[in-house]
Design a protein around this motif. Structure first.
Motif, PDB file in Angstrom:
ATOM      1  N   CYS A   1      25.813  14.949   2.670  1.00 45.91           N
ATOM      2  CA  CYS A   1      24.364  15.081   2.531  1.00 45.91           C
ATOM      3  C   CYS A   1      23.934  14.526   1.179  1.00 45.91           C
ATOM      4  O   CYS A   1      24.725  14.480   0.238  1.00 45.91           O
ATOM      5  CB  CYS A   1      23.949  16.550   2.628  1.00 45.91           C
ATOM      6  SG  CYS A   1      24.205  17.253   4.275  1.00 45.91           S
ATOM      7  N   ASN A   2      22.672  14.124   1.118  1.00 46.60           N
ATOM      8  CA  ASN A   2      22.099  13.602  -0.118  1.00 46.60           C
ATOM      9  C   ASN A   2      21.318  14.694  -0.832  1.00 46.60           C
ATOM     10  O   ASN A   2      20.586  15.459  -0.193  1.00 46.60           O
ATOM     11  CB  ASN A   2      21.150  12.433   0.186  1.00 46.60           C
ATOM     12  CG  ASN A   2      21.898  11.236   0.691  1.00 46.60           C
ATOM     13  OD1 ASN A   2      22.876  10.823   0.097  1.00 46.60           O
ATOM     14  ND2 ASN A   2      21.435  10.679   1.788  1.00 46.60           N
ATOM     15  N   TYR A   3      21.473  14.721  -2.144  1.00 42.14           N
ATOM     16  CA  TYR A   3      20.752  15.655  -2.991  1.00 42.14           C
ATOM     17  C   TYR A   3      20.159  14.866  -4.150  1.00 42.14           C
ATOM     18  O   TYR A   3      20.662  13.814  -4.518  1.00 42.14           O
ATOM     19  CB  TYR A   3      21.686  16.740  -3.557  1.00 42.14           C
ATOM     20  CG  TYR A   3      22.450  17.458  -2.483  1.00 42.14           C
ATOM     21  CD1 TYR A   3      21.890  18.540  -1.813  1.00 42.14           C
ATOM     22  CD2 TYR A   3      23.725  17.039  -2.116  1.00 42.14           C
ATOM     23  CE1 TYR A   3      22.587  19.199  -0.815  1.00 42.14           C
ATOM     24  CE2 TYR A   3      24.420  17.690  -1.115  1.00 42.14           C
ATOM     25  CZ  TYR A   3      23.854  18.764  -0.461  1.00 42.14           C
ATOM     26  OH  TYR A   3      24.545  19.400   0.524  1.00 42.14           O
ATOM     27  N   LYS A   4      19.091  15.402  -4.709  1.00 39.28           N
ATOM     28  CA  LYS A   4      18.515  14.822  -5.920  1.00 39.28           C
ATOM     29  C   LYS A   4      18.484  15.929  -6.954  1.00 39.28           C
ATOM     30  O   LYS A   4      18.097  17.064  -6.660  1.00 39.28           O
ATOM     31  CB  LYS A   4      17.109  14.287  -5.653  1.00 39.28           C
ATOM     32  CG  LYS A   4      16.475  13.638  -6.862  1.00 39.28           C
ATOM     33  CD  LYS A   4      15.172  12.946  -6.513  1.00 39.28           C
ATOM     34  CE  LYS A   4      14.058  13.952  -6.421  1.00 39.28           C
ATOM     35  NZ  LYS A   4      12.716  13.345  -6.310  1.00 39.28           N
ATOM     36  N   VAL A   5      18.923  15.600  -8.172  1.00 39.92           N
ATOM     37  CA  VAL A   5      18.915  16.554  -9.265  1.00 39.92           C
ATOM     38  C   VAL A   5      18.228  15.897 -10.452  1.00 39.92           C
ATOM     39  O   VAL A   5      18.609  14.807 -10.867  1.00 39.92           O
ATOM     40  CB  VAL A   5      20.350  16.983  -9.646  1.00 39.92           C
ATOM     41  CG1 VAL A   5      20.350  17.883 -10.859  1.00 39.92           C
ATOM     42  CG2 VAL A   5      21.026  17.677  -8.474  1.00 39.92           C
ATOM     43  N   ASN A   6      17.193  16.567 -10.970  1.00 45.20           N
ATOM     44  CA  ASN A   6      16.509  16.108 -12.187  1.00 45.20           C
ATOM     45  C   ASN A   6      16.916  17.026 -13.330  1.00 45.20           C
ATOM     46  O   ASN A   6      16.765  18.245 -13.217  1.00 45.20           O
ATOM     47  CB  ASN A   6      14.989  16.149 -12.023  1.00 45.20           C
ATOM     48  CG  ASN A   6      14.487  15.069 -11.095  1.00 45.20           C
ATOM     49  OD1 ASN A   6      15.194  14.132 -10.768  1.00 45.20           O
ATOM     50  ND2 ASN A   6      13.257  15.210 -10.656  1.00 45.20           N
ATOM     51  N   ILE A   7      17.418  16.427 -14.405  1.00 46.19           N
ATOM     52  CA  ILE A   7      17.811  17.204 -15.576  1.00 46.19           C
ATOM     53  C   ILE A   7      16.944  16.780 -16.745  1.00 46.19           C
ATOM     54  O   ILE A   7      16.930  15.607 -17.137  1.00 46.19           O
ATOM     55  CB  ILE A   7      19.299  17.005 -15.913  1.00 46.19           C
ATOM     56  CG1 ILE A   7      20.159  17.455 -14.730  1.00 46.19           C
ATOM     57  CG2 ILE A   7      19.664  17.773 -17.189  1.00 46.19           C
ATOM     58  CD1 ILE A   7      21.640  17.245 -14.931  1.00 46.19           C
TER      59      ILE A   7
ATOM     60  N   PHE B   1      19.240  12.109 -10.727  1.00 47.71           N
ATOM     61  CA  PHE B   1      20.534  11.741 -10.153  1.00 47.71           C
ATOM     62  C   PHE B   1      20.476  11.896  -8.642  1.00 47.71           C
ATOM     63  O   PHE B   1      20.000  12.906  -8.133  1.00 47.71           O
ATOM     64  CB  PHE B   1      21.650  12.643 -10.694  1.00 47.71           C
ATOM     65  CG  PHE B   1      21.867  12.502 -12.158  1.00 47.71           C
ATOM     66  CD1 PHE B   1      22.694  11.505 -12.663  1.00 47.71           C
ATOM     67  CD2 PHE B   1      21.243  13.358 -13.053  1.00 47.71           C
ATOM     68  CE1 PHE B   1      22.890  11.368 -14.018  1.00 47.71           C
ATOM     69  CE2 PHE B   1      21.439  13.230 -14.416  1.00 47.71           C
ATOM     70  CZ  PHE B   1      22.259  12.231 -14.897  1.00 47.71           C
ATOM     71  N   GLU B   2      20.930  10.882  -7.930  1.00 47.77           N
ATOM     72  CA  GLU B   2      21.118  10.953  -6.485  1.00 47.77           C
ATOM     73  C   GLU B   2      22.582  11.312  -6.272  1.00 47.77           C
ATOM     74  O   GLU B   2      23.474  10.617  -6.764  1.00 47.77           O
ATOM     75  CB  GLU B   2      20.797   9.612  -5.829  1.00 47.77           C
ATOM     76  CG  GLU B   2      19.364   9.167  -5.995  1.00 47.77           C
ATOM     77  CD  GLU B   2      18.380   9.996  -5.177  1.00 47.77           C
ATOM     78  OE1 GLU B   2      18.771  10.562  -4.141  1.00 47.77           O
ATOM     79  OE2 GLU B   2      17.209  10.083  -5.596  1.00 47.77           O
ATOM     80  N   ILE B   3      22.824  12.399  -5.546  1.00 49.15           N
ATOM     81  CA  ILE B   3      24.187  12.896  -5.366  1.00 49.15           C
ATOM     82  C   ILE B   3      24.504  12.960  -3.883  1.00 49.15           C
ATOM     83  O   ILE B   3      23.732  13.512  -3.091  1.00 49.15           O
ATOM     84  CB  ILE B   3      24.344  14.296  -6.003  1.00 49.15           C
ATOM     85  CG1 ILE B   3      24.106  14.191  -7.515  1.00 49.15           C
ATOM     86  CG2 ILE B   3      25.707  14.894  -5.694  1.00 49.15           C
ATOM     87  CD1 ILE B   3      24.037  15.521  -8.228  1.00 49.15           C
ATOM     88  N   LEU B   4      25.630  12.401  -3.500  1.00 51.24           N
ATOM     89  CA  LEU B   4      26.135  12.486  -2.142  1.00 51.24           C
ATOM     90  C   LEU B   4      27.287  13.476  -2.165  1.00 51.24           C
ATOM     91  O   LEU B   4      28.228  13.333  -2.953  1.00 51.24           O
ATOM     92  CB  LEU B   4      26.616  11.111  -1.658  1.00 51.24           C
ATOM     93  CG  LEU B   4      27.202  11.074  -0.257  1.00 51.24           C
ATOM     94  CD1 LEU B   4      26.135  11.415   0.782  1.00 51.24           C
ATOM     95  CD2 LEU B   4      27.793   9.691   0.029  1.00 51.24           C
ATOM     96  N   GLY B   5      27.196  14.504  -1.353  1.00 50.77           N
ATOM     97  CA  GLY B   5      28.243  15.520  -1.352  1.00 50.77           C
ATOM     98  C   GLY B   5      28.316  16.214  -0.019  1.00 50.77           C
ATOM     99  O   GLY B   5      27.582  15.883   0.914  1.00 50.77           O
ATOM    100  N   PRO B   6      29.190  17.193   0.091  1.00 52.24           N
ATOM    101  CA  PRO B   6      29.288  17.946   1.341  1.00 52.24           C
ATOM    102  C   PRO B   6      27.981  18.676   1.618  1.00 52.24           C
ATOM    103  O   PRO B   6      27.262  19.052   0.687  1.00 52.24           O
ATOM    104  CB  PRO B   6      30.437  18.923   1.085  1.00 52.24           C
ATOM    105  CG  PRO B   6      30.579  18.995  -0.390  1.00 52.24           C
ATOM    106  CD  PRO B   6      30.104  17.687  -0.940  1.00 52.24           C
ATOM    107  N   CYS B   7      27.664  18.864   2.882  1.00 50.38           N
ATOM    108  CA  CYS B   7      26.431  19.553   3.249  1.00 50.38           C
ATOM    109  C   CYS B   7      26.568  21.045   2.966  1.00 50.38           C
ATOM    110  O   CYS B   7      27.558  21.667   3.340  1.00 50.38           O
ATOM    111  CB  CYS B   7      26.120  19.334   4.719  1.00 50.38           C
ATOM    112  SG  CYS B   7      25.789  17.596   5.101  1.00 50.38           S
TER     113      CYS B   7
END
Length: 161
Positions: free
Chosen positions: A46-52, A100-106
């Motif tokens: 799944c795709n996630y977006k994280v803003n730091i 950051f665009e993060i691809l990881g496990p759902c």
């Protein structure tokens, strides 16, 4: 003899295809997390977006290595071993926000967020906003110097008994 040989190979196959579990406690040591590599959960990517957002009280820029771990109420987690990339110029600068665009496990709804810092600059994040495709964004407020070589963050997940 054939049965013993088949049984041995069957056991080796099952053991080699097991997935390690990953439990997180507050103030976790980063080296133990690195041994886990990326976290587990079957069911695709799944795709996630994280803003730091880096605090204005942080050093002007940092060479610290910054990692992140976030998870859900079912102990499913996503770990990114290094967000910063000095070779591409992606570093954390004072008073700025990096996406950051993060691809990881759902995983389910994000309720756990840990940041890790390795270095001597003393990087200070202000907020981390995590976006999950199925849920509203979640904001974690930090505004503290992340301890060196340790995880610091929040576990707002409800514990299942």
């Amino acid at each position: 003899m054939k049965i013993a040989l088949i049984l041995t190979f069957s056991i080796m196959f099952v053991v080699s295809h097991t997935t390690p579990t990953f439990n997180t406690q507050p103030q976790m040591n980063q080296s133990s997390i690195q041994l886990q590599n990326e976290t587990r959960k079957s069911g695709g990517s799944c795709n996630y977006k994280v803003n730091i957002k880096t605090s204005c009280n942080s050093p002007p820029h940092t060479t610290d290595e910054i990692s992140i771990l976030f998870g859900d109420n079912n102990a499913s987690e996503v770990y990114v071993p290094r967000l910063d990339d000095p070779d591409s110029g992606t570093t954390f600068e004072q008073c700025t926000t990096i996406e950051f665009e993060i691809l990881g496990p759902c995983i389910g709804k994000i309720c756990k967020m840990y940041l890790f810092r390795n270095g001597t600059d003393g990087w200070i994040p202000e907020t981390v906003t995590a976006y999950h495709y199925d849920y509203p964004p979640v904001i974690f407020n930090y505004n503290v110097d992340i301890p060196k070589d340790a995880g610091y963050g929040y576990n707002n997940c409800n514990k299942k008994v």
